[in-house]
Structures are given as structure tokens and as C-alpha cells.
Design an enzyme around this catalytic site. Structure first.
Site, short mmCIF file in Angstrom:
data_model
loop_
_atom_site.label_atom_id
_atom_site.label_comp_id
_atom_site.label_asym_id
_atom_site.label_seq_id
_atom_site.Cartn_x
_atom_site.Cartn_y
_atom_site.Cartn_z
N HIS A 166 0.85 -1.24 0.05
CA HIS A 166 -0.01 0.10 0.05
C HIS A 166 0.80 1.28 0.03
CE1 HIS A 166 -3.16 -2.54 2.09
NE2 HIS A 166 -3.62 -2.54 0.78
N CYS A 253 -3.30 0.76 9.64
CA CYS A 253 -4.43 0.08 9.15
C CYS A 253 -5.32 -0.62 10.20
CB CYS A 253 -3.88 -1.09 8.30
SG CYS A 253 -2.61 -2.12 8.88
#
Length: 258
Positions: A166, A253
Site C-alpha cells: 500500500h 491500518c
């Protein structure tokens, strides 16, 4: 930017089967230790003044403790993403009920196929969002995201993710114009006007530190990055996320913050 609330989900036992690229650590998480680390993480958010909505573990989805991926939240709206991997796609349906606790129906929007997006690819700087174009987030999703947020006075642009999973694994914004970046992201023209600290290769995992209301939560075990953040003037809280590291998980996250 001030946060008052966060959403988290307890790790499930199926965590040991979570998706991983072995980018940081080729090992299997220890469930019991992951739960302890998660409890400390939640306690740290509360210490920093956030009211935390803690969701129960969901054994159907090994990666479901990474609640940042199925939704992107902001003051004026929330966007339910469309995760690319089949094993994660159902998480978007499970996050919706708690999002509805905080947002009205006319504030909630959805990324629709063929768009795919995960929140780990969305980095906010003020009222602008940088969207990483990665294996998990495609151009169609970025277009849909932009169409939604511009209605609420936000803007967005895209950045290529050419390494790892990511965007926020390789660049993070700490407020006050400060960024932690990888060597590759340091070369991105989009970030040229920021004060950038290039994190050394042996501490790349520490890029994903988490700014909360003036304090920065830093993963435990990365002293060079920790020292730099402290020298910038931020108070630091260290949190061990070594079990989540084994499946590419990190500080941002594990929560949705708003």
C-alpha cells in the site's frame, strides 16, 4: 487535524492465515501475542483522547482487524471501498453498520466494480487525498473517489505504488508539512514540497507511524526513525506491532480515525 473517535476490530484466530507478501517478515503471527499488541494499541488511542468503538473479531475474514482498508472516513462523508482480494471483499459489508452509527445515508458512498480500493492506499494531507495506484487500488476507483470527495470540498490526486503493498507503507504524513518516505517515494514529484525524512532500509516498517492529535505513535524497535520524529518536536508513544508486521499490517491500518 484533530481526531475524537476511532473504530477498531479485534484480531481473529484466523489471523494466522492472513494475506502476506512477506515484505517485512516471513513468519506466522502468534494469535495470543497479536491480541495483546492490539489491546495495547487500543489503550494508546484512548490515552490520546479518542473514543474507540471496538468491534468483535470476525473469523470469516483473517485480515478483518485491518479496518482501515474497507472504508475511508472524513468529517463530511465516508466511502466504503471495494477490496480487490476475494478473501477481503466481504469486509466492506461488515464495516457498513458501524459506519452508519456515525454518518447519515446521504454521507455514505461506495466504490463500485470495476473499481477496487483499499484504505491503505489513501493518504490525507489537509483536505487533499493522495491515492496510491497499486495492485489493490486501481484508476477506476481513484476516479470514483475523486468524484465523491470533490462534492464535499476535498481534492485528490494519484501516486504510483511501485513497491510493496500500500501507499502508506512507503510514505506517511505527520502533519506540519513533515513526511516519512522510502527512497522511491522521496523521488515522487508529488511530495517535493514537503519536509521529507528518508527512512533507512532497515527501518522501512517505521514509515507507517501514526499521528494522533500532536503525538506520533511509532512501531517499537526502530530507534533511528523514533529519534528523528522526536527531534521534530513530536511526543512519541511506542507500540509493538511485530505480530501484525508478519502479515504486512501496521499502525494506521488497525483503526479508522475521525
Amino acid at each position: 487535524m484533530m481526531f475524537t473517535k476511532a473504530i477498531t476490530r479485534k484480531p481473529c484466530r484466523a489471523l494466522i492465515d492472513g494475506i502476506t507478501t512477506a515484505m517485512y517478515d516471513d513468519a506466522t503471527p502468534v494469535y495470543e501475542k497479536a491480541v495483546e499488541e492490539h489491546d495495547t494499541y487500543v489503550a494508546t488511542l484512548k490515552e490520546l483522547g479518542l473514543e474507540v468503538e471496538e468491534l468483535d473479531a470476525d473469523e470469516r475474514y483473517p485480515d478483518s482487524c485491518f479496518v482501515e482498508d474497507p472504508a475511508v472516513v472524513m468529517e463530511r462523508c465516508a466511502i466504503i471501498t471495494n477490496p480487490a482480494r476475494d478473501s477481503r471483499n466481504g469486509e466492506k459489508d461488515e464495516i457498513l453498520p458501524v459506519i452508519k452509527k456515525f454518518y447519515s445515508d446521504d454521507q455514505i458512498f461506495f466504490i463500485e466494480a470495476p473499481g477496487t480500493m483499499e484504505g491503505g492506499d489513501v493518504m490525507r494531507v489537509g483536505d487533499h487525498f493522495y491515492i496510491g495506484q497499486s495492485e489493490r487500488t486501481n484508476a477506476e476507483a481513484a476516479k470514483q473517489f475523486n468524484d465523491i470527495v470533490t462534492k464535499f470540498g476535498y481534492t485528490s490526486s494519484t501516486v504510483p505504488v511501485t513497491e510493496g503493498l500500500h501507499l502508506k507503507d512507503f510514505v506517511i504524513y505527520l502533519e506540519n508539512n513533515n513526511m516519512l518516505v522510502s527512497p522511491v517515494m522521496n523521488e515522487q514529484p508529488a511530495f517535493k514540497d514537503f519536509n521529507r525524512y528518508v527512512v533507512e532500509p532497515d527501518e522501512l516498517y517505521a514509515i507507517n507511524s501514526l499521528y494522533i492529535n500532536g503525538t506520533v505513535i511509532v512501531p517499537e524497535g526502530y530507534p533511528k526513525t523514533q529519534k528523528y520524529i522526536e527531534e521534530l518536536g513530536y511526543p512519541v508513544k511506542l507500540v509493538d506491532t511485530s505480530e501484525f508486521r508478519k502479515i504486512d499490517g501496521s499502525l494506521t491500518c488497525l483503526s479508522l480515525r475521525f
